[in-house]
Structures are given as structure tokens and as C-alpha cells.
Design a protein around this motif. Structure first.
Motif, PDB file in Angstrom:
ATOM      1  N   PRO A 244      24.793  65.879  12.021  1.00 41.16           N
ATOM      2  CA  PRO A 244      24.592  64.596  11.319  1.00 41.16           C
ATOM      3  C   PRO A 244      25.689  63.314  11.347  1.00 41.16           C
ATOM      4  CG  PRO A 244      24.489  66.367  10.314  1.00 41.16           C
ATOM      5  CD  PRO A 244      24.721  66.928  11.534  1.00 41.16           C
ATOM      6  N   TRP A 245      26.840  63.332  12.330  1.00 39.72           N
ATOM      7  CA  TRP A 245      27.607  62.418  12.336  1.00 39.72           C
ATOM      8  C   TRP A 245      26.912  61.108  13.411  1.00 39.72           C
ATOM      9  CZ3 TRP A 245      33.451  64.580  13.237  1.00 39.72           C
ATOM     10  CH2 TRP A 245      34.345  64.813  12.136  1.00 39.72           C
ATOM     11  N   ILE A 246      26.018  61.180  14.108  1.00 39.32           N
ATOM     12  CA  ILE A 246      25.005  60.063  15.233  1.00 39.32           C
ATOM     13  C   ILE A 246      23.816  59.364  14.572  1.00 39.32           C
ATOM     14  CG2 ILE A 246      26.456  61.479  17.146  1.00 39.32           C
ATOM     15  CD1 ILE A 246      22.698  61.595  16.990  1.00 39.32           C
ATOM     16  N   ASP A 247      23.155  59.193  14.723  1.00 41.11           N
ATOM     17  CA  ASP A 247      22.444  58.042  13.995  1.00 41.11           C
ATOM     18  C   ASP A 247      21.046  58.751  14.849  1.00 41.11           C
ATOM     19  OD1 ASP A 247      20.001  56.907  13.374  1.00 41.11           O
ATOM     20  OD2 ASP A 247      21.405  54.361  12.730  1.00 41.11           O
ATOM     21  N   ALA A 248      20.318  59.814  13.803  1.00 44.69           N
ATOM     22  CA  ALA A 248      19.350  60.559  15.251  1.00 44.69           C
ATOM     23  C   ALA A 248      17.927  59.954  15.223  1.00 44.69           C
ATOM     24  CB  ALA A 248      18.866  62.021  13.743  1.00 44.69           C
ATOM     25  N   ASP A 249      17.447  58.770  14.229  1.00 49.08           N
ATOM     26  CA  ASP A 249      16.764  58.006  13.742  1.00 49.08           C
ATOM     27  C   ASP A 249      16.492  57.123  15.181  1.00 49.08           C
ATOM     28  OD1 ASP A 249      15.112  59.344  12.395  1.00 49.08           O
ATOM     29  OD2 ASP A 249      15.658  57.272  10.616  1.00 49.08           O
ATOM     30  N   LYS A 250      18.054  56.992  15.582  1.00 53.31           N
ATOM     31  CA  LYS A 250      17.974  55.189  16.748  1.00 53.31           C
ATOM     32  C   LYS A 250      18.332  56.174  18.585  1.00 53.31           C
ATOM     33  CE  LYS A 250      20.801  52.208  16.486  1.00 53.31           C
ATOM     34  NZ  LYS A 250      22.496  50.765  16.451  1.00 53.31           N
ATOM     35  N   LEU A 251      19.021  57.261  18.151  1.00 53.93           N
ATOM     36  CA  LEU A 251      18.251  58.398  19.000  1.00 53.93           C
ATOM     37  C   LEU A 251      17.506  58.655  19.827  1.00 53.93           C
ATOM     38  CD1 LEU A 251      20.590  60.108  21.987  1.00 53.93           C
ATOM     39  CD2 LEU A 251      20.801  62.188  19.960  1.00 53.93           C
ATOM     40  N   THR A 252      16.656  59.087  18.262  1.00 57.82           N
ATOM     41  CA  THR A 252      14.802  59.514  19.108  1.00 57.82           C
ATOM     42  C   THR A 252      13.916  58.276  19.604  1.00 57.82           C
ATOM     43  OG1 THR A 252      15.353  61.322  17.218  1.00 57.82           O
ATOM     44  CG2 THR A 252      13.079  60.250  18.380  1.00 57.82           C
ATOM     45  N   ALA A 253      13.875  57.839  19.107  1.00 55.73           N
ATOM     46  CA  ALA A 253      13.123  56.187  19.508  1.00 55.73           C
ATOM     47  C   ALA A 253      14.209  55.763  21.044  1.00 55.73           C
ATOM     48  CB  ALA A 253      14.513  54.918  18.648  1.00 55.73           C
ATOM     49  N   PHE A 254      15.743  55.938  21.612  1.00 60.63           N
ATOM     50  CA  PHE A 254      15.613  55.628  22.794  1.00 60.63           C
ATOM     51  C   PHE A 254      15.253  56.541  23.426  1.00 60.63           C
ATOM     52  CE2 PHE A 254      18.602  56.924  25.766  1.00 60.63           C
ATOM     53  CZ  PHE A 254      19.121  55.481  26.804  1.00 60.63           C
ATOM     54  N   ILE A 255      14.763  57.713  23.329  1.00 60.35           N
ATOM     55  CA  ILE A 255      14.793  58.593  24.181  1.00 60.35           C
ATOM     56  C   ILE A 255      13.523  58.183  24.745  1.00 60.35           C
ATOM     57  CG2 ILE A 255      14.595  60.948  24.713  1.00 60.35           C
ATOM     58  CD1 ILE A 255      16.927  62.018  22.998  1.00 60.35           C
ATOM     59  N   LEU A 256      12.911  57.843  23.523  1.00 67.31           N
ATOM     60  CA  LEU A 256      11.506  57.921  23.701  1.00 67.31           C
ATOM     61  C   LEU A 256      10.787  56.972  24.501  1.00 67.31           C
ATOM     62  CD1 LEU A 256       9.792  58.782  20.127  1.00 67.31           C
ATOM     63  CD2 LEU A 256       9.928  59.867  21.738  1.00 67.31           C
ATOM     64  N   SER A 257      11.964  55.996  24.210  1.00 63.82           N
ATOM     65  CA  SER A 257      11.742  54.795  25.204  1.00 63.82           C
ATOM     66  C   SER A 257      11.755  55.064  26.935  1.00 63.82           C
ATOM     67  CB  SER A 257      12.824  53.470  23.880  1.00 63.82           C
ATOM     68  OG  SER A 257      14.095  53.746  24.816  1.00 63.82           O
ATOM     69  N   ALA A 258      12.351  56.210  26.987  1.00 66.16           N
ATOM     70  CA  ALA A 258      12.219  56.580  28.511  1.00 66.16           C
ATOM     71  C   ALA A 258      11.342  56.807  29.039  1.00 66.16           C
ATOM     72  CB  ALA A 258      14.162  57.200  28.657  1.00 66.16           C
ATOM     73  N   GLN A 259      10.621  57.555  28.307  1.00 64.55           N
ATOM     74  CA  GLN A 259       9.429  58.122  28.887  1.00 64.55           C
ATOM     75  C   GLN A 259       8.576  56.780  29.869  1.00 64.55           C
ATOM     76  OE1 GLN A 259       6.833  60.723  25.728  1.00 64.55           O
ATOM     77  NE2 GLN A 259       7.552  58.678  24.598  1.00 64.55           N
ATOM     78  N   ASP A 260       7.735  57.465  30.818  1.00 61.68           N
ATOM     79  CA  ASP A 260       7.386  57.149  31.712  1.00 61.68           C
ATOM     80  C   ASP A 260       5.632  57.047  31.155  1.00 61.68           C
ATOM     81  OD1 ASP A 260       5.502  56.291  33.516  1.00 61.68           O
ATOM     82  OD2 ASP A 260       6.772  56.620  35.491  1.00 61.68           O
ATOM     83  N   LEU A 261       5.261  56.304  30.788  1.00 67.75           N
ATOM     84  CA  LEU A 261       4.008  56.890  29.758  1.00 67.75           C
ATOM     85  C   LEU A 261       2.513  56.533  30.765  1.00 67.75           C
ATOM     86  CD1 LEU A 261       4.581  55.170  26.282  1.00 67.75           C
ATOM     87  CD2 LEU A 261       4.533  57.747  27.070  1.00 67.75           C
ATOM     88  N   GLU A 262       3.061  55.798  32.552  1.00 66.71           N
ATOM     89  CA  GLU A 262       1.576  56.188  33.156  1.00 66.71           C
ATOM     90  C   GLU A 262       1.943  57.704  33.799  1.00 66.71           C
ATOM     91  OE1 GLU A 262       0.498  52.927  37.496  1.00 66.71           O
ATOM     92  OE2 GLU A 262       2.564  52.749  35.886  1.00 66.71           O
ATOM     93  N   HIS A 263       2.699  57.904  34.340  1.00 61.54           N
ATOM     94  CA  HIS A 263       2.956  59.182  35.418  1.00 61.54           C
ATOM     95  C   HIS A 263       3.567  60.342  34.588  1.00 61.54           C
ATOM     96  CE1 HIS A 263       3.258  55.433  38.012  1.00 61.54           C
ATOM     97  NE2 HIS A 263       2.104  56.025  38.335  1.00 61.54           N
TER      98      HIS A 263
END
Length: 326
Positions: A244-263
Motif C-alpha cells: 500500500p505504500w505505492i500507487d497501485a493503480d498507476k503501476l498497473t496502468a504502466f505495466i499494461l501500457s508496455a504490452q505488445d498488443l500486436e504480437h
């Protein structure tokens, strides 16, 4: 939140790895092959698709990497034995319910032979030392039910000497704190039931400071964010019960943004090429963040949590509650 996690696409991505054995990259990464199989299989377990890799083929590959002279595993057939490859082999065989294929006494002897007088472990007979290799030894001996053969005080003593003023740990005595080295040291101490050696509030603050404005985590001050630290940092915070000491929503969004949604696959950061290393550690981070549809990852062993619990090895870590699919 942006894009959702595309599990079917990432499963196909992992299945496709290694199909083109004529590709130069395939041969340039031979030294990581055993680790890559472990990363891929663990990622599939987290996504609930363990059977996407053929069990018999996987076991056959692992056993083809046995170094009979050393009594341990190399990263690839005909490669010398190494403690990192040996841990990955043990983890793969455990996940595939094939641990009986291992010559346990020989592997234990090999691992113990790598401990140095200082308490640290070498990676192989060439003698490179690193707290990563110490963790590999502690993890492997624990999974093989031979932790009682380890000189615990000598091992803990070396970790203690790697602790820095900021609460973190380095690769060896005198080295700066680094999030990956922090994880291996804290996880080793967790397995040994010696978390009393950790200045938990100071280290928790240092780990929380690894989150940058875009939500990602870095490994050291003034460095770029990288998806892999979603594991190194977050798993350590899970062990210390401080997610809980970090912003979980912002980290989740960052990880999801690094997906390759083509391959398929997950990269180190948005726009880069994906690889299996960042895919497993991105998924591991999402699992600890309670992302819906994923299985629990044990942050100490970096393996499916139900498997570790079935062996009676679960420690007192905490993840965020699993959210339901909407």
C-alpha cells in the motif's frame, strides 16, 4: 486504466518463443535458455494456462541440460553447470510434478560446494560471486527440502554485510543498493526466517521512492522506470507487507501500457520490443497488485503460490486482494 491484459495473446507469444531455431537471436540467448523456460512456464501458470507448453517436451529439455560431471544443470545442452540454471531446472520440474527426475544428493552437494568462506555463493566453478547466487542456493535447497544442510549463520552474515545505510542491499559487500539485489537478499532472509535482519521501515521508504511520476518503478535513484522492477520492488514490498505504500493503480496502468498488443508479450517500457523476461515480471507485478483473472504468485520463490503453499513453504507475505472480473 487503458488497455486490459490480453491473456490469450500473451499465451500465444510464449508458445511461439523458440519456434524459429534458425534465428540469430535464438542462438545468442542460448546461455539464458533454461531461465527463459522457467520464466515462460511461470508466466503461463500465472495466466492459468500451464498446459500451453508440452509437459514431456519441457521435461526432456531440462534433463538434456544435465551436466553429469558437475552434478547439476547448465542453461543449454552441453553448457557447464551453473547455480542459476540449476535453480530454474528445479523450479520447472517442480511445476511439472517431475522433481523425482533429479539426483537430489548430487545437486545438493554441487550447491553447497559453491559457498565461499565469506558466506556468499559462487555461480559456478569459475568463481563469480553475487548475492543473486546466494539466493539461488537458498531457494533451491529449500525446494529440495535440504535447507538444513546450509550454514545459515554464515549465509545470513554475508547478507548482513551487504546492507547499506538506506536499508537496501547490493550485489556484494560495499556495492550500492539495487532493487533486484534487495529482492534476492530479502527473499533469502524470508526463506531462512531471518527478516529481523531487515530495517523494514527504512527499506520500505527506499522501495516506495522507486516509483516515478508515470507510475513505473526503477531500480535505483535517478534511473528509468522498467517493468521488471514491478517484480523486484513489489515482491519485496509484499514480503514486508508494504504494497500500500505505492500507487497501485498507476503501476498497473504502466505495466499494461508496455504490452505488445500486436504480437503479444510485455516490454521493459511502452514502445519497446517485448521479451519473456519482462513478460513474467510484468505479470508477477500485476498478480501482486490483485489484477483480475490471474493466479497468485509467491513473491519469495517467484512461483505459483498454491504450489509453494502445498510444500509448506509459504511465508507471511501479503498481496493486494484479487479483484473480480467485470
Amino acid at each position: 486504466m487503458g488497455s486490459a491484459l490480453d491473456i490469450p495473446l500473451h499465451v500465444k507469444y510464449i508458445q511461439s518463443l523458440g519456434e524459429n531455431k534458425d534465428d540469430l537471436v535464438y542462438h545468442l540467448t542460448a546461455h539464458l535458455r533454461m531461465n527463459a523456460v522457467y520464466w515462460g512456464l511461470t508466466a503461463l501458470c500465472i495466466m492459468g494456462h500451464k498446459d500451453a507448453l508440452d509437459r514431456d517436451e519441457t521435461i526432456a529439455f531440462v534433463m538434456s541440460c544435465w551436466d553429469n560431471e558437475a552434478g547439476a544443470f547448465g542453461a543449454h545442452p552441453d553448457h557447464d553447470a551453473h547455480i542459476h540454471a540449476t535453480l530454474s531446472a528445479i523450479q520447472i520440474l517442480l511445476m511439472q510434478d517431475a522433481l523425482d527426475r533429479i539426483d537430489v544428493p548430487r545437486v545438493v552437494k554441487y550447491i553447497l560446494s559453491l559457498q565461499q568462506p565469506s558466506g556468499v555463493f559462487a555461480g559456478d566453478h569459475f568463481g563469480e560471486i553475487d548475492t543473486r547466487f546466494l539466493y539461488c542456493a537458498v531457494n533451491a535447497l529449500s525446494l529440495l527440502d535440504h535447507l538444513h544442510e546450509l550454514d545459515v549463520e554464515k549465509t545470513v552474515g554475508y547478507i548482513r554485510r551487504c546492507k547499506n545505510f538506506d536499508g537496501g542491499f547490493g550485489a556484494r559487500e560495499g556495492a550500492e543498493s539495487h532493487a533486484a539485489q534487495v529482492w534476492v537478499c530479502v527473499s533469502a532472509l524470508a526463506i531462512l526466517d531471518r527478516l529481523d535482519e531487515v530495517d523494514q521501515d527504512t527499506l520500505g521508504w527506499w522501495l516506495a521512492e522507486r516509483q516515478v511520476p508515470n507510475g513505473g518503478l526503477n531500480g535505483r535513484p535517478e534511473k528509468l522506470e522498467d517493468v521488471c522492477y514491478s517484480h523486484w520492488v513489489l515482491s519485496t514490498m509484499s514480503i514486508l507487507n508494504k504494497i500500500p505504500w505505492i500507487d497501485a493503480d498507476k503501476l498497473t496502468a504502466f505495466i499494461l501500457s508496455a504490452q505488445d498488443l500486436e504480437h503479444g508479450g510485455i516490454a521493459d517500457r511502452p514502445g519497446d520490443l517485448p521479451d519473456v523476461f519482462h513478460t513474467i515480471f510484468g505479470l508477477g507485478g500485476l498478480s501482486l497488485l490483485g489484477y483480475p483473472g490471474l493466479a497468485d504468485l509467491d513473491p519469495v520463490y517467484c512461483m505459483p503460490a498454491d504450489l509453494i503453499e502445498s510444500k509448506g513453504l509459504r511465508k507471511g507475505w501479503e498481496a493486494l486482494p484479487r479483484r473480480s472480473l467485470t
